[in-house]
Design an enzyme around this catalytic site. Structure first.
Site, PDB file in Angstrom:
ATOM      1  N   TYR A 269       0.871  -1.173   0.000  1.00  0.00           N
ATOM      2  CA  TYR A 269       0.000   0.000   0.000  1.00  0.00           C
ATOM      3  C   TYR A 269       0.907   1.221   0.000  1.00  0.00           C
ATOM      4  CZ  TYR A 269      -4.124  -2.831   0.944  1.00  0.00           C
ATOM      5  OH  TYR A 269      -5.157  -3.741   0.847  1.00  0.00           O
TER       6      TYR A 269
ATOM      7  N   HIS B  69     -17.594  -1.377   3.481  1.00  0.00           N
ATOM      8  CA  HIS B  69     -16.272  -1.558   4.079  1.00  0.00           C
ATOM      9  C   HIS B  69     -16.338  -2.429   5.328  1.00  0.00           C
ATOM     10  CE1 HIS B  69     -12.128  -0.607   5.126  1.00  0.00           C
ATOM     11  NE2 HIS B  69     -12.525  -0.351   6.350  1.00  0.00           N
TER      12      HIS B  69
END
Length: 614
Positions: free
Chosen positions: A240, A422
């Site tokens: 990431y 999410h």
């Protein structure tokens, strides 16, 4: 015992021998003939009586890290069918494509292109609990064309959303886990194939997309690229990457009306998903940064960049705002700092690959009628909401109550046009439903095959009008079979969340409408469970909630009582303004909204394919 009569002539023996030999040859030849109902690819002829598939194929995604397989598709809601085109860059001896609940190779719905060494065949198949493949008795993949072109070998086929075959996967709204595999040697029989013995992989896509045409962009639209600064992708499977992008100083208010991904050519199979976050306007300056999002030494102010502006995942198309609304960028009350986050999925551990991928924002100074807003629904990030260990299925629900929507929404309500679901690693499904007058009215968004590895903003097929006094319930499904300790709510990846970021207009001051169980009732639960298990030395209230959960004796009874508690105990509401302050009112010990009528799940009409003849 005599086997042959002594009077049996040599001629009779010869006849019997050749008869048996002929029968054996028939059996051997039959075993290498085309499997019942499989299509012999070389014999496929164009059928002019078939309606031509809808063209072009607007949705496409690379399936494997090397880019050898690419899937493109189009959706016919009228016929409840999906047309698919599979491109194989270099066809060896066949390919497998399929769907399963969560990307498993077992109990999967498959189509297989294979060659026996002399002929090539195409058929609908399935895998059992050990990965063994069998041709399906009902053929639901309709092969339209198979052709070698300069770019590779192309298969064009179609399949209904739902078939009448219990072994087939039902294609519905939400994430679809696509599995694929390569056949590197001939298969004399499809039953010789076991998916565990070939090179395979999984890709996630949203198969069913809205069929509305994109709106026209205004003539004065401008572009802004928020991209990675020519980074070298680390040679590790998952990275990431975070980068701080500075907007121009004193940028006047504009409306973002569209955005799309910008992927560096050659990296299409490595860039997995991208998000752009706006930093908090309360932070006057955010230091520059380009590096791993997991770096412990990264500036702490990056943690205040959480307001989602844009989200893209592999296979997603451009995102358009409704014609009457745009997302504000610049002007008073905004931040000039954006955080770009790029997820690189590099399972081949490729070294030295540079990347400048990101998001291209299309914005206009000609403001539209409404500002678009983003609102958080679901559960507050708190350890008081927990999932017991060893659970195949456990539900948690977060509420946006009628009292909050009555207080915060305008008289005409708001219109939800997209959302982003999410959870963290234990999440398996998310569903937000609109309740009006105690009756479930419609589903705002649902994904029962949800994966934390595939999170993008999803456009609703039709906008949902939320009125003052309405209730929104966000219910998440979790699986903790691989965990020996309870999973509490929180920000850590091994902790859990249950959130739906809804995109709507007109923007209001309501930015967060979430709940959690009343902590007093949770303490009563700890007291009761400890006494039930003979522990009179309860330290309830003396240690953290996380520690209290971990000290419990977890058995079936402990989990069932917790589930009952979450479904009956009063809740604390977080009915928050954009300033992070609560709207005026009493928000503690609120009753769970009552639902008196449950919405029935819509069923697709199943279409039966060709039955295999024996």
């Amino acid at each position: 015992m005599r086997i042959f009569s002594k009077n049996l002539r040599l001629q009779d023996i010869t006849i019997m021998y050749f008869t048996a030999l002929a029968a054996l040859m028939v059996i051997l030849v039959a075993s290498y003939q085309a499997p019942n109902n499989a299509v012999e690819v070389s014999s496929l002829k164009p059928n002019l009586s078939r309606p031509l598939p809808p063209l072009p194929m607007p949705f496409r995604v690379p399936l494997d890290p090397r880019g050898e397989l690419q899937l493109a598709w189009n959706v016919s809601y009228t016929n409840q069918e999906i047309y698919m085109e599979l491109r194989v860059a270099e066809l060896r001896h066949g390919v497998v494509l399929g769907m399963s609940d969560r990307g498993e190779l077992t109990n999967a719905d498959l189509l297989v292109l294979w060659d026996s060494g002399t002929q090539s065949y195409f058929g609908d198949a399935w895998s059992d609990s050990k990965g063994h493949v069998s041709l399906d008795s009902q053929q639901d993949y309709d092969l339209i064309e198979a052709k070698q072109k300069a770019e590779g070998y192309y298969l064009l086929f179609k399949r209904p959303f739902s078939t009448c075959d219990p072994r087939d996967y039902v294609i519905e709204e939400g994430t679809v886990h696509i599995i694929y595999g390569f056949l590197d040697k001939p298969l004399p029989s499809l039953e010789k194939l076991n998916l565990s013995e070939i090179r395979t992989g999984v890709q996630r896509v949203l198969m069913l997309r809205p069929d509305t045409p994109p709106p026209t962009l205004p003539p004065d639209v401008q572009m802004l690229d928020v991209v990675a600064p020519n980074v070298i992708i680390p040679n590790q499977e998952t990275t990431y990457w975070c980068y701080i992008h500075n907007l121009p100083e004193n940028l006047a208010k504009n409306h973002i009306v569209m955005y799309e991904s910008v992927i560096t050519p050659g990296n299409e199979a490595i860039v997995h998903h991208i998000e752009v976050f706006e930093c908090s306007p309360d932070i006057p300056a955010v230091p520059g940064y380009s590096g791993s999002c997991d770096e412990k030494m990264k500036p702490k102010k990056l943690n205040f960049c959480r307001h989602v502006l844009a989200a893209w995942a592999m296979g997603a198309e451009a995102f358009y705002y409704p014609p009457d609304a745009g997302l504000a960028m610049g002007g008073p009350g905004s931040s000039r700092f954006l955080r770009l986050e790029v997820h690189y999925h590099n399972p081949l551990l490729i070294s030295g690959r540079r990347d400048s991928s990101g998001i291209r924002l299309y914005y206009t100074p000609s403001l539209r009628r409404y500002d678009a807003g983003i609102m958080e629904l679901g559960l507050v990030y708190t350890p008081v909401m927990a999932i017991p260990p060893k659970q195949h299925t456990f539900y948690l629900s977060g509420y946006c109550t009628s009292k909050c929507t009555q207080t915060a929404l305008p008289s005409g309500g708001i219109y939800v046009f997209a959302s982003q679901l999410h959870t963290h690693l234990a999440g398996r499904g998310v569903r937000t439903i609109l309740v009006r007058g105690g009756k479930e009215l419609e589903v705002v968004q649902e994904d029962q095959h949800f994966s934390t590895h595939y999170q993008t903003i999803r456009v609703l097929r039709k906008m949902v009008n939320i009125l003052p006094g309405d209730v929104l319930i966000t219910k998440c499904t979790y699986n903790t079979e691989d965990r020996s300790k309870p999973t509490v709510g929180g920000f850590g990846i091994m902790e859990e969340m249950c959130v739906n970021y809804i995109h709507y207009y007109p923007r209001t001051q309501l930015e967060l409408c979430k709940s959690h169980i009343d902590q007093g009732y949770l303490q009563k639960y700890f007291n009761f469970i400890n006494r039930f298990h003979g522990n009179d030395q309860c330290v309830c209230g003396e240690v953290s909630v996380t520690e209290q959960f971990s000290q419990l004796e977890w058995d079936e009874f402990t989990g069932e009582v917790l589930d009952s508690l979450y479904n009956t105990a009063p809740i604390s509401m977080h009915c928050n303004q954009s300033t992070a302050r609560l709207f005026p009112g009493d928000w503690d010990k609120q009753p769970i909204p009552a639902v008196t009528s449950v919405l029935e799940k819509p069923q697709y009409t199943c279409k039966r394919g060709k039955l295999r003849t024996n």
